[in-house]
Design a protein around this motif. Structure first.
Motif, PDB file in Angstrom:
ATOM      1  N   ILE A 102       0.843  -1.200   0.000  1.00 33.13           N
ATOM      2  CA  ILE A 102       0.000   0.000   0.000  1.00 33.13           C
ATOM      3  C   ILE A 102       0.875   1.245   0.000  1.00 33.13           C
ATOM      4  N   LYS A 103       1.893   1.258   0.852  1.00 35.27           N
ATOM      5  CA  LYS A 103       2.783   2.419   0.931  1.00 35.27           C
ATOM      6  C   LYS A 103       3.539   2.637  -0.385  1.00 35.27           C
ATOM      7  N   LYS A 104       3.930   1.537  -1.024  1.00 38.24           N
ATOM      8  CA  LYS A 104       4.646   1.658  -2.296  1.00 38.24           C
ATOM      9  C   LYS A 104       3.743   2.204  -3.397  1.00 38.24           C
ATOM     10  N   GLN A 105       2.482   1.785  -3.393  1.00 38.41           N
ATOM     11  CA  GLN A 105       1.544   2.297  -4.386  1.00 38.41           C
ATOM     12  C   GLN A 105       1.267   3.784  -4.161  1.00 38.41           C
ATOM     13  N   LEU A 106       1.169   4.190  -2.909  1.00 40.76           N
ATOM     14  CA  LEU A 106       0.950   5.602  -2.603  1.00 40.76           C
ATOM     15  C   LEU A 106       2.156   6.442  -3.023  1.00 40.76           C
ATOM     16  N   TRP A 107       3.353   5.903  -2.796  1.00 38.61           N
ATOM     17  CA  TRP A 107       4.565   6.611  -3.213  1.00 38.61           C
ATOM     18  C   TRP A 107       4.591   6.769  -4.729  1.00 38.61           C
ATOM     19  N   ARG A 108       4.169   5.744  -5.438  1.00 40.32           N
ATOM     20  CA  ARG A 108       4.104   5.806  -6.900  1.00 40.32           C
ATOM     21  C   ARG A 108       3.191   6.945  -7.340  1.00 40.32           C
ATOM     22  N   GLN A 109       2.041   7.087  -6.694  1.00 42.28           N
ATOM     23  CA  GLN A 109       1.118   8.159  -7.058  1.00 42.28           C
ATOM     24  C   GLN A 109       1.742   9.528  -6.823  1.00 42.28           C
ATOM     25  N   LEU A 110       2.424   9.679  -5.707  1.00 41.09           N
ATOM     26  CA  LEU A 110       3.046  10.958  -5.376  1.00 41.09           C
ATOM     27  C   LEU A 110       4.122  11.336  -6.394  1.00 41.09           C
ATOM     28  N   ARG A 140       7.082   2.738 -11.287  1.00 39.75           N
ATOM     29  CA  ARG A 140       6.385   1.550 -10.788  1.00 39.75           C
ATOM     30  C   ARG A 140       6.186   1.658  -9.275  1.00 39.75           C
ATOM     31  N   SER A 141       5.477   0.710  -8.713  1.00 33.53           N
ATOM     32  CA  SER A 141       5.203   0.688  -7.281  1.00 33.53           C
ATOM     33  C   SER A 141       6.506   0.773  -6.495  1.00 33.53           C
ATOM     34  N   GLY A 142       6.601   1.766  -5.624  1.00 35.96           N
ATOM     35  CA  GLY A 142       7.804   1.955  -4.819  1.00 35.96           C
ATOM     36  C   GLY A 142       8.945   2.621  -5.550  1.00 35.96           C
ATOM     37  N   ASP A 143       8.802   2.856  -6.852  1.00 38.06           N
ATOM     38  CA  ASP A 143       9.833   3.471  -7.695  1.00 38.06           C
ATOM     39  C   ASP A 143      11.197   2.803  -7.510  1.00 38.06           C
ATOM     40  N   PRO A 144      11.301   1.481  -7.787  1.00 34.04           N
ATOM     41  CA  PRO A 144      12.569   0.765  -7.572  1.00 34.04           C
ATOM     42  C   PRO A 144      13.702   1.237  -8.481  1.00 34.04           C
ATOM     43  N   GLU A 145      13.376   1.841  -9.618  1.00 33.40           N
ATOM     44  CA  GLU A 145      14.400   2.332 -10.539  1.00 33.40           C
ATOM     45  C   GLU A 145      14.828   3.766 -10.226  1.00 33.40           C
ATOM     46  N   ASN A 146      14.249   4.328  -9.175  1.00 35.39           N
ATOM     47  CA  ASN A 146      14.539   5.712  -8.787  1.00 35.39           C
ATOM     48  C   ASN A 146      14.333   6.674  -9.961  1.00 35.39           C
ATOM     49  N   ILE A 147      13.172   6.526 -10.598  1.00 38.60           N
ATOM     50  CA  ILE A 147      12.809   7.406 -11.709  1.00 38.60           C
ATOM     51  C   ILE A 147      12.717   8.853 -11.229  1.00 38.60           C
ATOM     52  N   GLU A 148      12.345   9.024  -9.962  1.00 39.58           N
ATOM     53  CA  GLU A 148      12.233  10.372  -9.405  1.00 39.58           C
ATOM     54  C   GLU A 148      13.546  11.139  -9.588  1.00 39.58           C
ATOM     55  N   LEU A 198      -2.776  12.131  11.449  1.00 41.32           N
ATOM     56  CA  LEU A 198      -1.632  11.307  11.076  1.00 41.32           C
ATOM     57  C   LEU A 198      -0.365  11.822  11.762  1.00 41.32           C
ATOM     58  N   HIS A 199       0.637  10.955  11.851  1.00 41.69           N
ATOM     59  CA  HIS A 199       1.898  11.342  12.485  1.00 41.69           C
ATOM     60  C   HIS A 199       2.909  11.698  11.398  1.00 41.69           C
ATOM     61  N   PRO A 200       3.444  12.913  11.402  1.00 44.10           N
ATOM     62  CA  PRO A 200       4.330  13.347  10.320  1.00 44.10           C
ATOM     63  C   PRO A 200       5.686  12.638  10.282  1.00 44.10           C
ATOM     64  N   SER A 201       6.015  11.868  11.322  1.00 43.59           N
ATOM     65  CA  SER A 201       7.316  11.182  11.359  1.00 43.59           C
ATOM     66  C   SER A 201       7.308   9.835  10.642  1.00 43.59           C
ATOM     67  N   ILE A 202       6.131   9.222  10.514  1.00 37.44           N
ATOM     68  CA  ILE A 202       6.046   7.854   9.988  1.00 37.44           C
ATOM     69  C   ILE A 202       5.814   7.928   8.480  1.00 37.44           C
ATOM     70  N   GLY A 203       6.892   7.762   7.715  1.00 34.20           N
ATOM     71  CA  GLY A 203       6.836   8.012   6.286  1.00 34.20           C
ATOM     72  C   GLY A 203       6.403   6.833   5.436  1.00 34.20           C
ATOM     73  N   LEU A 204       6.113   7.145   4.181  1.00 29.30           N
ATOM     74  CA  LEU A 204       5.833   6.122   3.169  1.00 29.30           C
ATOM     75  C   LEU A 204       7.141   5.647   2.540  1.00 29.30           C
ATOM     76  N   HIS A 205       7.994   6.597   2.190  1.00 31.73           N
ATOM     77  CA  HIS A 205       9.255   6.320   1.515  1.00 31.73           C
ATOM     78  C   HIS A 205      10.442   6.862   2.306  1.00 31.73           C
ATOM     79  N   HIS A 206      10.359   8.120   2.703  1.00 25.85           N
ATOM     80  CA  HIS A 206      11.423   8.690   3.525  1.00 25.85           C
ATOM     81  C   HIS A 206      11.452   7.975   4.877  1.00 25.85           C
ATOM     82  N   CYS A 207      12.652   7.605   5.313  1.00 24.04           N
ATOM     83  CA  CYS A 207      12.740   6.828   6.555  1.00 24.04           C
ATOM     84  C   CYS A 207      13.990   7.157   7.360  1.00 24.04           C
TER      85      CYS A 207
END
Length: 296
Positions: A102-110, A140-148, A198-207
């Motif tokens: 779920i977190k990876k899919q949300l990161w993909r959308q962002l 892709r989900s989670g952006d494994p290729e670091n397209i960002e 929500l808690h701003p410390s608990i990230g989807l991708h940033h950790c």
């Protein structure tokens, strides 16, 4: 009502609270008063500013975010309300228990939204426009290729055609304008997340364990473009950008009041932030799969 952004960036100012009003004084002379409940973000950007303890406690009670800057005009810390949503405990529990897919899919959308904005800011006549849209489709989900990162490299190379610009937080102008705009946006995003429970410390991708605002940094990705668009506009209309002047700051603060479209709704960006944060809470709860994200 749209909350106000209050910036204090001159010395000799003293802040206090009386009867729910923020009092701004200089040399013991009262300059102005602002209802605390009207303030969304208080930004203190001068080491000479003084304040009473009640300034922080009353503003936090009213749901405001407080940003304190150091000598380099970068944020040294941020204060956020602990209790700003009646369902906070449930929402944070759902946030913590969210599955990795779920977190990876949300990161993909962002990231897809961020790259789409970069393409629009660069412009359809830019050499990188089609490349950016092609990269967006590859996320892709989670952006494994670091397209960002690949997209950002192309975007910054074409950000402002009139100057040889390199994005570096300590770099030459207009990096200073970007830094300031991002700082304000980050505070507004963090405040919206807290308001959504929500808690701003608990990230989807940033950790990063040393980053107290991982989720805010995640969610602000598609909102960065509004800062970048404004900075580009400033650079193209003003001949001197070596110093971050008060008028420039005012233009950057105005970003949060400008109209933004999210889905079928249009309204001030600060309100839009709350729509996005609330949609994220619903995604964590399993009530929906798609985030409500802005369009430039």
């Amino acid at each position: 009502m749209i909350k106000r952004i209050v910036e204090i960036s001159q010395a000799k100012k003293h802040l206090a609270v009386r009867l729910g009003q923020l009092i701004i004084k200089e040399n013991n002379i009262e300059l102005t008063t602002i209802p605390c409940e009207d303030i969304g973000v208080l930004l203190v950007d001068h080491a000479g500013v003084t304040y009473t303890h009640s300034v922080f406690t009353e503003l936090l009670r009213c749901g405001a975010a407080i940003v304190l800057c150091g000598g380099n005009h970068q944020p040294s810390g941020m204060l956020l309300p602990i209790e700003s949503n009646t369902m906070q405990t449930l929402h944070i529990e759902q946030q913590i228990l969210a599955k990795e897919p779920i977190k990876k899919q949300l990161w993909r959308q962002l990231i897809r939204a961020k790259i789409k904005h970069q393409a629009k800011i660069a412009g359809a006549d830019s050499e990188v426009y089609k490349d950016l849209l092609a990269l967006r489709d590859r996320v892709r989900s989670g952006d494994p290729e670091n397209i960002e990162a690949q997209a950002s490299k192309k975007f910054w190379s074409a950000f402002i055609s009139t100057i040889d610009f390199k994005r570096n937080i300590e770099g030459a102008p207009p990096n200073n304008l970007l830094n300031y705009g991002y700082m304000v946006m980050r505070a507004a995003v963090a405040r919206a997340l807290c308001s959504a429970g929500l808690h701003p410390s608990i990230g989807l991708h940033h950790c990063n364990r040393y980053n107290a605002f991982c989720l805010a940094d995640d969610v602000m990705e598609p909102f960065r473009g509004f800062v970048e668009s404004k900075v580009k506009q400033i650079c193209e209309t003003q001949t001197v950008i070596d110093e971050l002047t008060q008028p420039m700051k005012a233009q950057l603060l105005e970003i949060l009041y400008e109209e933004v479209k999210i889905g079928e709704n249009a309204g001030p960006l600060m309100v839009g932030l709350h729509r996005t944060a609330a949609s994220l809470a619903r995604c964590f709860a399993g009530e929906q799969k798609e985030l409500e994200l802005p369009e430039i």
